[in-house]
Motif scaffolding. Structure first.
Motif, PDB file in Angstrom:
ATOM      1  N   GLU B  70       0.774  -1.036   0.058  1.00 52.35           N
ATOM      2  CA  GLU B  70       0.095   0.071  -0.111  1.00 52.35           C
ATOM      3  C   GLU B  70       0.942   1.315  -0.084  1.00 52.35           C
ATOM      4  OE1 GLU B  70      -2.049  -0.398   3.776  1.00 52.35           O
ATOM      5  OE2 GLU B  70      -0.755   0.911   4.672  1.00 52.35           O
ATOM      6  N   PHE B  71       0.261   2.279  -0.412  1.00 54.96           N
ATOM      7  CA  PHE B  71       0.971   3.449  -0.348  1.00 54.96           C
ATOM      8  C   PHE B  71       0.034   4.585   0.105  1.00 54.96           C
ATOM      9  CE2 PHE B  71       2.996   1.352  -3.893  1.00 54.96           C
ATOM     10  CZ  PHE B  71       4.227   1.210  -3.631  1.00 54.96           C
ATOM     11  N   GLY B  72       0.603   5.546   0.929  1.00 54.37           N
ATOM     12  CA  GLY B  72      -0.497   6.456   1.310  1.00 54.37           C
ATOM     13  C   GLY B  72      -0.584   7.697   0.325  1.00 54.37           C
ATOM     14  N   VAL B  73      -1.615   8.455   0.568  1.00 54.34           N
ATOM     15  CA  VAL B  73      -1.957   9.326  -0.583  1.00 54.34           C
ATOM     16  C   VAL B  73      -0.804  10.446  -0.832  1.00 54.34           C
ATOM     17  CG1 VAL B  73      -4.313   9.954  -1.235  1.00 54.34           C
ATOM     18  CG2 VAL B  73      -3.709   9.959   1.220  1.00 54.34           C
ATOM     19  N   LYS B  74      -0.238  10.642   0.324  1.00 54.16           N
ATOM     20  CA  LYS B  74       0.817  11.962   0.288  1.00 54.16           C
ATOM     21  C   LYS B  74       2.263  11.218  -0.372  1.00 54.16           C
ATOM     22  CE  LYS B  74       0.524  13.936   4.631  1.00 54.16           C
ATOM     23  NZ  LYS B  74       0.932  14.219   5.743  1.00 54.16           N
ATOM     24  N   LYS B  76       1.944   8.774  -2.409  1.00 52.72           N
ATOM     25  CA  LYS B  76       1.820   8.646  -3.873  1.00 52.72           C
ATOM     26  C   LYS B  76       1.927   9.803  -4.753  1.00 52.72           C
ATOM     27  CE  LYS B  76      -1.358   7.190  -7.455  1.00 52.72           C
ATOM     28  NZ  LYS B  76      -1.763   8.412  -8.339  1.00 52.72           N
ATOM     29  N   ASP B  80       4.648  10.147  -7.655  1.00 53.26           N
ATOM     30  CA  ASP B  80       4.327  10.404  -8.926  1.00 53.26           C
ATOM     31  C   ASP B  80       5.008  11.577  -9.785  1.00 53.26           C
ATOM     32  OD1 ASP B  80       2.083   8.639  -9.081  1.00 53.26           O
ATOM     33  OD2 ASP B  80       0.603  10.079  -8.707  1.00 53.26           O
ATOM     34  N   GLN B  83       8.175  10.502 -11.221  1.00 54.63           N
ATOM     35  CA  GLN B  83       7.847   9.513 -11.853  1.00 54.63           C
ATOM     36  C   GLN B  83       8.423   8.088 -11.631  1.00 54.63           C
ATOM     37  OE1 GLN B  83       8.241  10.605 -16.056  1.00 54.63           O
ATOM     38  NE2 GLN B  83       6.419  11.602 -15.332  1.00 54.63           N
ATOM     39  N   VAL B  84       8.186   7.856 -10.346  1.00 55.08           N
ATOM     40  CA  VAL B  84       8.625   6.407  -9.979  1.00 55.08           C
ATOM     41  C   VAL B  84       7.298   5.526  -9.886  1.00 55.08           C
ATOM     42  CG1 VAL B  84       9.189   5.229  -7.700  1.00 55.08           C
ATOM     43  CG2 VAL B  84      10.411   7.297  -8.170  1.00 55.08           C
ATOM     44  N   GLN B  85       7.474   4.368 -10.316  1.00 49.52           N
ATOM     45  CA  GLN B  85       6.407   3.651 -10.711  1.00 49.52           C
ATOM     46  C   GLN B  85       5.817   2.852  -9.453  1.00 49.52           C
ATOM     47  OE1 GLN B  85       6.847   0.666 -13.825  1.00 49.52           O
ATOM     48  NE2 GLN B  85       4.413   1.008 -14.462  1.00 49.52           N
ATOM     49  N   LEU B  86       4.614   2.789  -9.027  1.00 51.20           N
ATOM     50  CA  LEU B  86       4.267   2.014  -7.735  1.00 51.20           C
ATOM     51  C   LEU B  86       3.513   0.796  -8.354  1.00 51.20           C
ATOM     52  CD1 LEU B  86       2.504   4.877  -6.233  1.00 51.20           C
ATOM     53  CD2 LEU B  86       4.989   4.430  -6.061  1.00 51.20           C
ATOM     54  N   ILE B  87       3.970  -0.431  -7.459  1.00 52.26           N
ATOM     55  CA  ILE B  87       3.456  -1.722  -7.883  1.00 52.26           C
ATOM     56  C   ILE B  87       2.782  -2.333  -6.533  1.00 52.26           C
ATOM     57  CG2 ILE B  87       3.626  -3.983  -8.746  1.00 52.26           C
ATOM     58  CD1 ILE B  87       6.143  -2.823 -10.353  1.00 52.26           C
ATOM     59  N   LEU B  88       1.277  -2.602  -6.519  1.00 47.35           N
ATOM     60  CA  LEU B  88       0.826  -2.938  -5.375  1.00 47.35           C
ATOM     61  C   LEU B  88       0.410  -4.464  -5.649  1.00 47.35           C
ATOM     62  CD1 LEU B  88      -1.381  -0.216  -5.504  1.00 47.35           C
ATOM     63  CD2 LEU B  88      -0.670  -0.490  -3.244  1.00 47.35           C
TER      64      LEU B  88
END
Ligand SMILES: [Zn+2]
Ligand SMILES: [Zn+2]
Lengths: 193, 105
Positions: B70-74, B76, B80, B83-88
């Motif tokens: 999970e990632f918090g809104v802040k 994320k 963003d 430009q780091v890609q997030l994978i959940l």
């Protein structure tokens, strides 16, 4: 998957504080771990018990299904009760990101991922390389629900109504006709417990 | 390219840690050299601004992708912007070894 599909962004208004500390009694003697409230839990409590939305409306506002909302809401109630009963600190922080149109789901490995370059489309899963990917429309793959909730703020002096905007408390709105601080229409309650 | 994975421990058999900011360890995996580095999360027990501190740590390592639960809104929005890609990964049961295998598909 239509390219014009745009899921409305989920509204998460950050809390104005970072948490609560207990005081008095044995509060200082306890050195227990703080209770962590997720933003979504805070938001659920605020929409339901402060803005007085129904679970259905609050879920729609957060972009989650009603059962999901009910689960988040149950979790925040339980955490708050625990903090009160055990005299523990509350820290409001973090939580899940709501999936919107920029999130993809991989059918192969099951991961979700975003795509940081906004003008291109993701072609494959960044984890397993599969091409079996799709836009993730919501957290549980449920049909989208309207975030339009016909609720309004009203002026207690002249009765003027204004559409309520989530994330901006009504009492920060000033009536354009008579400059009174406006209020929330509190006709609705949480009837879906 | 460098990938960060949140880990519950400091071995390849450890499980993915579902928390981002408060995970126990970060694994920095280099897809070109195949090297892994385990870094203990120094901000794990901080009360405030964990997200920002952890994001800065990750950025300082030139990480381009992050795998977590999970990632918090802040967090994320911070990632963003960089430009780091997030994978959940929502399901539990992924070991670090398994995730690295997936990355090497
Ligand atoms: Zn995949
Ligand atoms: Zn008025």
């Amino acid at each position: 998957m239509s390219p014009s599909f745009k899921r409305p962004r989920k509204i998460l208004s950050p809390p104005i504080i970072k948490g609560f500390k207990p005081f008095g009694g044995e509060a200082d003697k306890h050195n227990s771990e703080p209770i962590l409230l997720l933003f979504e839990e805070y938001e659920a409590l605020r929409l339901c018990d402060y803005d007085m939305l129904t679970h259905h409306q609050a879920g729609a506002a957060m972009g989650v299904s009603r059962p999901t909302f009910t689960r988040i809401y149950a979790s925040v109630r339980q955490k708050l009760a625990q903090a009160f009963a055990e005299g523990r600190q509350i820290i409001i922080e973090g939580g899940k990101v709501y999936f919107d149109s920029e999130w993809y789901h991989c059918n192969q490995c099951g991961c979700y991922f975003n795509h940081p370059e906004p003008h291109t489309k993701a072609r494959q899963c960044p984890l397993c390389g599969s091409h079996e990917i799709a836009f993730s429309e919501s957290e549980n793959g449920l049909a989208e629900e309207s975030t339009e909730v016909d609720d309004f703020c009203f002026c207690p002096t002249c009765g003027r109504k204004a559409k309520h905007h989530y994330g901006s408390p009504c009492n920060q709105m000033i009536c354009p006709d008579c400059n009174t601080q406006m209020r929330r229409n509190r006709m609705r309650g949480c009837k879906n417990r | 390219m460098k990938v960060a994975i949140t880990s519950t421990g400091n071995s390849p058999d450890s499980m993915l840690d579902p928390r981002f900011g408060r995970c126990s360890w970060f694994v920095i995996y280099d897809t070109e050299t195949g090297s892994t580095e385990f870094i203990p999360n120094p901000y794990k027990n901080e009360e405030e601004d964990v997200g920002l501190a952890v994001v800065n740590l990750i950025i300082s390592r030139q990480v381009k992708k992050i795998i977590s639960g999970e990632f918090g809104v802040k967090v994320k929005s911070l990632l963003d912007r960089r430009q780091v890609q997030l994978i959940l990964l929502k399901e539990s049961g992924f070991t670090i070894t398994k995730i690295i295998e997936l990355l090497n598909h």
